[in-house]
Design an enzyme around this catalytic site. Sequence first.
Site, short mmCIF file in Angstrom:
data_model
loop_
_atom_site.label_atom_id
_atom_site.label_comp_id
_atom_site.label_asym_id
_atom_site.label_seq_id
_atom_site.Cartn_x
_atom_site.Cartn_y
_atom_site.Cartn_z
N CYS A 41 63.26 25.10 15.08
CA CYS A 41 63.70 26.49 15.23
C CYS A 41 64.98 26.76 14.45
O CYS A 41 65.26 27.89 14.10
CB CYS A 41 63.88 26.83 16.71
N ASP A 93 64.21 19.86 18.44
CA ASP A 93 65.34 20.79 18.49
C ASP A 93 66.59 19.93 18.73
O ASP A 93 66.50 18.73 19.01
CB ASP A 93 65.10 21.80 19.63
N ARG A 135 70.48 38.13 24.05
CA ARG A 135 70.62 36.66 24.03
C ARG A 135 71.70 36.30 25.03
O ARG A 135 72.84 36.75 24.92
CB ARG A 135 71.00 36.16 22.63
N GLN A 183 60.99 33.05 19.13
CA GLN A 183 60.88 31.86 18.28
C GLN A 183 59.44 31.36 18.22
O GLN A 183 58.91 31.08 17.14
CB GLN A 183 61.80 30.75 18.84
N HIS A 231 62.62 31.02 24.80
CA HIS A 231 62.92 31.65 23.49
C HIS A 231 61.60 32.19 22.92
O HIS A 231 61.07 31.67 21.93
CB HIS A 231 63.54 30.60 22.56
N1 NVA Z 1 67.67 25.09 22.11
C1 NVA Z 1 68.62 25.76 21.23
C2 NVA Z 1 67.94 26.77 20.39
C3 NVA Z 1 68.83 27.51 19.42
C4 NVA Z 1 68.08 28.54 18.64
C5 NVA Z 1 69.72 26.40 22.06
O1 NVA Z 1 69.41 27.00 23.09
O2 NVA Z 1 70.89 26.26 21.69
N1 CP Z 2 66.35 29.82 15.94
C1 CP Z 2 67.27 30.72 16.29
O1 CP Z 2 67.11 31.49 17.23
O2 CP Z 2 68.38 30.72 15.51
P1 CP Z 2 69.75 31.46 15.80
O3 CP Z 2 70.41 30.77 16.95
O4 CP Z 2 70.53 31.31 14.52
O5 CP Z 2 69.48 32.90 16.13
#
Ligand code: NVA
Ligand code: CP
Length: 305
Positions: free
Chosen positions: A261, A221, A105, A135, A132
């Site tokens: 998500c 989101d 990540r 997801q 992602h």
């Molecule tokens: N769009 C969000 C998703 C978190 C799981 C982010 O990138 O922070």
């Molecule tokens: N949806 C998701 O990826 O959650 P986290 O950021 O908690 O891993």
Amino acid sequence: MATLRHFLQFNDCSRAEIDYLFTRARWIKDRLRQGHYHHSLGGKTLAMIFEKSSTRTRVSFETGMGQLGGNVLCLSGNDLQLARGETIEDTARVMSRMVDIVMIRTFAQTMVETFAAHSRVPIINGLTNEYHPCQILADIYTFVEHRGPITGKTVVWIGDPNNVFYTWLQAADLLDFKVHLSSPAGYPVDETRITAGERARLETFADPLDAARDAALVTTDVWISMGFEAENERRRQAFQHWQVNAKLMKLAAADAVFMHCLPAHRGEEVTDEVIDGPQSLVWDEAENRMHAQKALLEFLLIGKV
Ligand code: NVA
Ligand code: CP
């Protein structure tokens, strides 16, 4: 020994492979519910690198790999010499001599692409600024579980066209469904990032209520994704009318489902009434991260079983 495969974008798998992963996830979930554990990945090690926060991704991968009999290393970016300037290429060369699979990540998609290009083992994208894929694997699995095939259906995205949105669009092209997007002026889809096939599946709407009409799945989101915190104030102003609430859900199909998500900012992109309401699948969606990713880990490490 399976051939080396990565999962960096949703369309790194074919439509048939996604269908296989759904079938396998269903089997894995059912067996677990009956109290059976199968150790298909005994002796294998998953390393995870987190350069951003996580609850679901960390817990689902760590628990899932453990249930399959494997070991897990969880490393924050700061734990590694990466933070002190060791290159991504050298980190990939070294780690992939020792572990069997790596989940990352991070910020730029180019980081996971570079890592994969220098790795001897499969790499999984656990979220980048751009995509992602894990997801959306779990999200579509969840939709199929509750409503059947997604092909031909309409998915509505309300708000920020972010990493999760672009992954939905890849999936729409691969699995042949439609995406309606409504985002504020100043936050349009980046046409340079999408293929002709993705463009053909996308329809954009100025008014979120128009986008929602007759949808099978409504999703959204946070207004401010990780890494975009500097834009907090400007985004809060711009997105305030891009909220999934009861009025918007009423315009979707009568059997429409709501997904997110997570983590959610309740009262911003979604109301409590919707996220806690009867159309919401968010907790199944979160749980299914684990089942879908167990199927993915097996597929990348040992192929179809
Ligand atoms: N769009 C969000 C998703 C978190 C799981 C982010 O990138 O922070
Ligand atoms: N949806 C998701 O990826 O959650 P986290 O950021 O908690 O891993």
